[in-house]
Structures are given as C-alpha cells and as structure tokens.
Design an enzyme around this catalytic site. Structure first.
Site, short mmCIF file in Angstrom:
data_model
loop_
_atom_site.label_atom_id
_atom_site.label_comp_id
_atom_site.label_asym_id
_atom_site.label_seq_id
_atom_site.Cartn_x
_atom_site.Cartn_y
_atom_site.Cartn_z
N GLU A 225 0.67 -1.13 -0.02
CA GLU A 225 0.05 -0.01 -0.02
C GLU A 225 0.76 1.30 0.10
OE1 GLU A 225 -2.47 0.19 3.40
OE2 GLU A 225 -3.58 1.80 2.90
N LYS A 227 1.43 5.65 0.17
CA LYS A 227 0.82 6.75 0.86
C LYS A 227 1.54 8.08 0.50
CE LYS A 227 -0.68 7.89 5.61
NZ LYS A 227 -1.20 7.25 6.88
N ASP A 258 -5.36 3.03 -1.55
CA ASP A 258 -6.20 3.56 -0.26
C ASP A 258 -6.59 4.94 -0.79
OD1 ASP A 258 -6.81 5.25 2.05
OD2 ASP A 258 -6.21 3.51 2.98
N HIS A 261 -5.15 8.27 0.42
CA HIS A 261 -3.45 8.23 0.29
C HIS A 261 -3.25 9.20 -0.91
CE1 HIS A 261 -2.80 4.69 3.32
NE2 HIS A 261 -3.77 5.71 3.83
N ASP A 293 -5.98 12.27 5.37
CA ASP A 293 -6.27 11.00 5.44
C ASP A 293 -6.94 10.71 6.77
OD1 ASP A 293 -6.25 8.28 4.76
OD2 ASP A 293 -4.36 8.04 5.88
N ASP A 295 -9.81 9.13 7.48
CA ASP A 295 -10.40 7.59 7.37
C ASP A 295 -12.06 7.73 8.21
OD1 ASP A 295 -8.82 5.50 6.52
OD2 ASP A 295 -7.47 6.39 8.08
N ASP A 325 -11.40 0.45 5.01
CA ASP A 325 -10.43 1.23 5.87
C ASP A 325 -10.79 2.32 6.69
OD1 ASP A 325 -7.87 1.54 7.41
OD2 ASP A 325 -6.67 1.93 5.74
#
Ligand code: RNT
Ligand code: ZN
Length: 418
Positions: A225, A227, A258, A261, A293, A295, A325
């Site tokens: 992943e 970022k 993601d 990101h 970010d 979430d 996520d």
C-alpha cells in the site's frame, strides 16, 4: 406496496434501459467485501500497544469500544447481521490472541495466536485477510521501520512480515480461500529529507527479503500500500505511489490503493482502469478522507460510486480485492461499521444497475450529450426499491430499521463497557 412489489416495478423501469435488476442483486450477494476489524476498537488491538503511532490517528471517545476478542467478535456479529452476503474478515497482526499468560513480540507471532479467529471465520463461512502491524510498537524508531538505517530495526520488521506471511498461508489453508496480505509501512520524514534514495533502497531490500521466504503464491496474495503523507510524516514517505506500484509490478505482487492516500484532487477511481491494464489483480482500501487521510466512514458519495463503477464495468470483480479502511471513534462504532459496509454494497449495486456497455457505446460514438443526460437521469431511478429488496430477500433489515437493533445493543451491551 410490499418490498417485493416495489422491486417488480423497479425491475420494469430498469429493463427499459436494458438493465436486469434481478441479475444485479444475484451478482451483488456474491461479492465479498473485506471487513476491517479495526473499526471496533480504534485500531488498538490485543498485543498491548495501547496507543497508535505511525502517523495515523483515531479521533473521538464514544463509549462502548471493544476491549477484548470476545467483545470485538460480538460487535462484528452485530454488523454482519445487517449486511447481506458472505464477506471476509480483515485482521491486523496486533489482534493476536494470547492465552494462558503467554505473550510474544511481533516478530515471533505464529498461526496458533490466530486460531480463535480461524474458528470465528469458519463458523461464519468467511475468509480472512491479513496485515503486518508496522506501527504502534517501540521498534518503530524515528518513524522508520523497514527502511531504518539500523539493521537491527529492519531485521525485526522483516521477521514480523515473514511471520505474517506464514500466518496468512495458515488462514488460506484453513479457510480454503486466498488471503490478501497487505503491507503498509509508515516510514517517512516530517521535513525535507537530505536523501530520498537510501531509505527507498533499504525498503526495497527489506521487502525482497520478506518475499524471499517460500510461500504458496496462490494462497497468499501479498499487496503493498502506498501513501503520500501522514501526521508527522508530511514531507516524504518512503512507500510513495511510484515506489509501491513499480515494486509490485517487478515482484508480481498486488499494488494496493487507499483512496485517502493521494492528493485531494487525485481520484482512485481514475487510477483503477490504468492499473488493471497492467496487473492481473489489484487491491483497494476504501475509505473517506476529509481534508486529510482522516478515515471517515464510507458514504454513498460520488467517488465511492465511481470506484465501484470502475470495478464493475471493467468486469474486474474477481481481480479487485475490496477492503474497507476507516475508523471513527466519535460515533457508535457498530453503526459506523454497518453504514460503511452497506454503503459500499450500495455503490456496487448502483454500478451493477448502470447500463455500462450502452454508455460506453454512446461515448465511442461521441454522443456525449446523451452520456451526460443518461448518467444524470439514472441518479433518480428507483435504486432504493432494488436495494431494499436485495436486503430483504437476503434476510437483513431494510432502510434504517437495522439501527433500532444497534440502539438496543448500545443500551444493553456497549454502554455497560467501562
Ligand atoms: C494507514 C493505512 C493503513 C491502515 C490500516 C490500519 O494510513 O491506510 O492501511 O489504515 O492498515
Ligand atoms: Zn489503508
């Protein structure tokens, strides 16, 4: 009108534009979404970490957070009872369950520490996905792990990720379905680094070592992943987008995107088709960034619908591994989880109810006026009637009715937790 009657009427309306609503709901119920365990306890886990590090943060202090494996499992069952279909469980290594006073460090975890999770998944017919936990630990030094200049630090995390591959293989073997093992590493610098290359070279070497152990590539799908920044890691991340996508391509693993990101105007929906042209399989973390970010809980918003459309219209439901996520501690966590799970399903349904081939044909014929007109008219089609029928026919509560049970659960169970 009953839910069924509303569905019959909606089905006819969708049939008018060549969309088979019955086929859409039959397809939807077979799409697994990987449900992240960490919405239930603000990503604390059970291995004694206590608080979060690595540039990620949960905000809020709503009462009722799960404190033990039993509480977390009970909360998950609540959420699953409101979501149609069979899904996957997404675990972090920090959710190891130690028994009889045993405790081992992250680099020594073994399958047996996850036997309870396997039992939980087996009983519910679920698969498990997995994640090394490369944060919230004192071996994350100077916010560096696999790219740290000190070999001892790197070796610790290499051993941890290797242990996680073995545990992932155990999950796949026990549950009869592949385990996506996602590596996210928080490494980076708050301010402008003097050397951008060496940390990435060390990271590359560490990842090579992790992947050098023998494992069954059909069973364990390793993903990496990327970022762009984290809290306290604003200027430079080692695992940038270019680093991870190129690394994944070279090593035959999956890139994981993601949607929190990237820079705020960059859209993951637009990146999916590009990656699908070059990778057999890719993975996603579906989230909602608000200014950063953050979430937040996944909503049924434009970008979520676009992401789902790119998966569906590229016939990539088997190739895109969908995981959620987000972690919001400011509202009822069971409700947050349920809203996010149901919303991504809604987005998939919306995509399945779109005449994708016809729209693409209009585009190729340069009939862009009609492309816009039809896409906009679709927004007020009787989508909710199909959604309700999907829920009802799969035995889950429709509309906001599920929330009554959450409120009851909050009163009877969550509010009694210390
Ligand atoms: C952090 C990454 C990472 C974590 C989870 C807990 O920014 O998105 O995926 O959120 O692994
Ligand atoms: Zn993520």
């Amino acid at each position: 009108m009953t839910t069924q009657e509303r569905f019959e009427s909606a089905k006819e309306i969708y049939a008018g534009i060549g969309v088979d609503a019955q086929a859409a709901i039959e397809q939807l119920v077979r799409i697994p979404i990987s449900m992240h365990c960490w919405q239930g306890d603000d990503l604390i886990g059970f291995d004694g970490a206590g608080s979060l590090s690595g540039g990620i943060q949960t905000t809020g202090n709503y009462p009722g957070k799960a404190r033990t494996p039993d509480e977390l499992m009970a909360d998950m069952d609540k959420v699953l009872s409101f979501v149609a279909g069979k899904h996957k469980l997404n675990l972090h290594a920090s959710y190891a369950i130690f028994e009889n006073g045993e405790h081992v460090d992250r680099d020594a975890i073994e399958p047996k520490h996850f036997a309870k999770w396997v039992e939980f998944a087996k009983e519910r017919g679920m698969g498990i996905d997995f994640n090394p936990t490369v944060f919230s630990h004192d071996m994350l030094r100077d916010n560096l792990s696999l790219s740290h200049p000190d070999q001892e630090v790197r070796d610790f995390w290499i051993r941890h990720c290797q242990a996680c591959i073995r545990i992932s293989e155990y999950f796949a073997t026990e549950l009869g379905q592949p385990c996506v093992m996602n590596i996210w590493i928080p490494d980076g610098y708050k301010d402008i680094p003097a050397d951008r290359t060496a940390p990435r070279a060390r990271m590359k070497d560490s990842l090579d070592q992790i992947l050098s152990i023998p494992y069954d590539k059909e069973k364990v799908l390793v993903s990496l992943e990327s970022k762009v920044f984290g809290i306290g890691v604003e200027s430079y991340t080692v695992g940038s987008s270019e680093f991870t996508v190129n690394y994944a391509m070279q090593k035959g693993i999956l890139p994981l995107m993601d949607n929190g990101h990237y820079h705020p105007t960059e859209m993951v929906s637009d990146k999916i088709p590009s990656l699908l042209l070059f990778f057999d399989q890719i993975a996603l973390h579906v989230t909602r960034p608000v200014r950063w970010d953050s979430d937040h809980v996944v909503l049924f918003d434009d970008e979520i619908r676009e992401i789902a459309k790119e998966i569906v219209r590229n016939d990539a439901l088997d190739r895109v591994k969908i995981g959620l996520d987000f972690f919001d501690a400011s509202i009822n966590r069971v409700s947050a989880w349920t809203v996010g799970m149901r919303n991504f399903q809604k987005a998939l349904l919306y995509a399945l109810l779109t005449p994708n081939k016809d729209l693409a044909k209009l585009q190729d014929e340069n009939r862009l006026t009609e492309v816009m007109m039809l896409q906009e008219e679709l927004k007020t089609y009787p989508f909710g009637d199909v959604w309700d029928y999907f829920c009802e026919s799969n035995g889950v509560l429709i509309r906001e009715n599920w929330y009554r049970e959450v409120a009851e659960y909050e009163k009877e169970v969550l509010s009694k937790r210390g």
